[in-house]
Motif scaffolding. Structure first.
Motif, PDB file in Angstrom:
ATOM      1  N   GLY B  61       0.814  -1.216   0.081  1.00 27.93           N
ATOM      2  CA  GLY B  61      -0.117  -0.022   0.125  1.00 27.93           C
ATOM      3  C   GLY B  61       0.864   1.340   0.022  1.00 27.93           C
ATOM      4  O   GLY B  61       0.472   2.194  -0.712  1.00 27.93           O
ATOM      5  N   LEU B  65       1.614   4.104  -2.913  1.00 26.36           N
ATOM      6  CA  LEU B  65       1.201   5.459  -2.651  1.00 26.36           C
ATOM      7  C   LEU B  65       2.245   6.320  -2.814  1.00 26.36           C
ATOM      8  O   LEU B  65       2.540   7.556  -3.314  1.00 26.36           O
ATOM      9  N   LEU B  68       2.901   6.911  -6.486  1.00 29.05           N
ATOM     10  CA  LEU B  68       1.868   7.831  -6.999  1.00 29.05           C
ATOM     11  C   LEU B  68       2.385   9.317  -6.697  1.00 29.05           C
ATOM     12  O   LEU B  68       2.045  10.038  -7.566  1.00 29.05           O
ATOM     13  N   GLY B  69       2.898   9.273  -5.417  1.00 24.26           N
ATOM     14  CA  GLY B  69       2.850  10.638  -5.059  1.00 24.26           C
ATOM     15  C   GLY B  69       4.379  11.461  -5.688  1.00 24.26           C
ATOM     16  O   GLY B  69       4.490  12.491  -5.962  1.00 24.26           O
ATOM     17  N   GLY B  72       4.283   9.060 -10.623  1.00 22.09           N
ATOM     18  CA  GLY B  72       3.144   9.212 -11.326  1.00 22.09           C
ATOM     19  C   GLY B  72       2.171   8.153 -11.204  1.00 22.09           C
ATOM     20  O   GLY B  72       2.212   7.457 -10.510  1.00 22.09           O
ATOM     21  N   PRO B  73       0.945   8.275 -11.910  1.00 19.08           N
ATOM     22  CA  PRO B  73      -0.274   7.340 -11.906  1.00 19.08           C
ATOM     23  C   PRO B  73      -0.036   6.160 -12.478  1.00 19.08           C
ATOM     24  O   PRO B  73      -0.910   5.175 -12.464  1.00 19.08           O
ATOM     25  N   LEU B  75       1.095   2.838 -12.107  1.00 18.66           N
ATOM     26  CA  LEU B  75       1.231   2.049 -11.010  1.00 18.66           C
ATOM     27  C   LEU B  75       1.607   0.476 -11.481  1.00 18.66           C
ATOM     28  O   LEU B  75       2.026  -0.195 -10.442  1.00 18.66           O
TER      29      LEU B  75
END
Lengths: 288, 93
Positions: B61, B65, B68-69, B72-73, B75
């Motif tokens: 998790g 995260l 993503l932070g 980028g998106p 994943l």
């Protein structure tokens, strides 16, 4: 005699499983579903993907609220745990003083959270509150409505007043369960007060301290009602913790998607820190 | 019974399906090899395979995260990294 394995006993867990499913798992699934969508009501949803998570992770508002939460929980644990141990050590172990002290300690815990917030909100007011008025008469520049430091001090003192009793009661339960033989042995060895505390009382209290630290961390990290009633998150956003920000977002602004994303990140952080506390303190016990 | 308020989507259904499959897999593993295989790994405290799954999921998790932070998106690489992390947890923790 060979033991017979019978797994039918697992069916006894079924009622709890159903209860947890309806009270926790289904709502959690719904929050996950909301966190990747946007809605304007009427059960109409639009796919948003990871946008809310990305927005959240780049939002200074979120990081500031998280920092406030961590600082608040750190201060609360640093004050309440040693203070709770100190009070428990000084409480009487026998006689009429025991029930008196126990009742006095239990009283703050019986007061509902919003009432505690209201009590301290009035208590701290500079115009009519006993604390605020007295401090202003003494020449102390105190005003929790305008000054962020005063607002923080008020909330911390309120939390210490409300919840130190819980730590005291847990530590006291740990202390009275120590057999007299330990103290007698320490006396024969000529152990000092500090040695008795360090090598007898503290190790014997570690299980209850684990519960106390976990409960106080989780509770302080998720604090909502009292600061909301006392300061409403202000002055400015200085006492806006994650829970207050979350409610503002979900209920005030009806931004269910971003609020769901924030809830999940909040949930992960609580799980991580609780797991670290639990693991560290459990293993400390095993080593000692 | 109408569950439209739960706002199910295919990706979230797949996510929960994977979690459910993992839990069922762990139950089957436990059935064939009871006891949870407790051991002391690199963290120097006892973990069972249930603990190791928890550490893997929680860590995954945070890996996702962080990706993503910070990056980028996209994943998929974060997912691959999470799998490597989970294998390491089950092997060494």
């Amino acid at each position: 005699m060979e033991k017979t394995w019978n797994n039918r006993a697992w069916f006894l867990v079924l009622p709890v499983l159903l209860l947890v499913a309806f009270s926790a798992i289904i709502p959690l699934m719904t929050v996950v579903n909301y966190s990747v969508q946007d809605t304007f009501g009427n059960n109409v949803f639009f796919w948003a993907g990871l946008d809310w998570f990305q927005e959240l992770l780049h939002s200074p508002r979120f990081w500031q609220a998280l920092a406030r939460n961590l600082v608040f929980s750190g201060i609360i644990l640093a004050i309440e745990v040693p203070l709770g141990i100190l009070i428990a050590l000084n409480m009487p172990k026998a006689g009429w003083g025991v029930p008196v002290c126990l009742v006095l300690m239990a009283l703050p815990l019986l007061i509902p959270w919003n009432v505690v917030g209201m009590i301290w909100q009035v208590f701290g007011r500079v115009d009519i509150g006993l604390l605020g008025k007295t401090l202003s008469l003494l020449g102390v520049d105190y005003n929790y409505v305008q000054d962020p430091v005063d607002a923080w001090i008020t909330i911390i003192v309120m939390d210490v007043w409300h919840w130190t009793s819980l730590v005291v009661l847990l530590c006291y339960a740990g202390l009275v369960s120590i057999p007299d033989a330990y103290y007698q042995a320490a006396k024969i060895d000529g152990a000092s007060g500090w040695s008795v505390f360090r090598y007898i009382q503290l190790p014997k209290m570690h299980r209850v301290l684990l519960i106390a630290v976990l409960l106080r961390f989780m509770d302080s990290f998720m604090i909502y009602t009292e600061p909301f009633v006392i300061t409403g998150g202000g002055p400015g956003n200085e006492t806006t913790f994650l829970s207050i920000d979350l409610v503002k977002m979900a209920v005030g602004q009806f931004d269910l998607g971003p609020a769901a994303a924030m809830s999940l990140v909040y949930f992960l952080i609580v799980m991580l820190v609780s797991w670290v506390f639990y693991t560290v303190m459990t293993n400390y016990g095993q080593e000692s | 019974m109408n569950f439209s308020w739960m706002a199910w989507t295919l990706p979230t259904a797949l996510f929960f399906g994977t979690i459910a499959a993992l839990l069922i897999g762990m139950a089957v593993w436990e059935y064939f090899s009871p006891g949870g295989n407790p051991r002391h790994g690199i963290l120097r405290f006892e973990t069972t395979r249930g603990d190791r799954l928890f550490i893997s999921l929680l860590g995954s998790g945070f890996i996702n995260l962080a990706w993503l932070g910070l990056i980028g998106p996209q994943l998929w690489w974060a997912l691959a990294l999470s799998l490597v992390y989970a294998i390491c947890v089950f092997r060494f923790v």
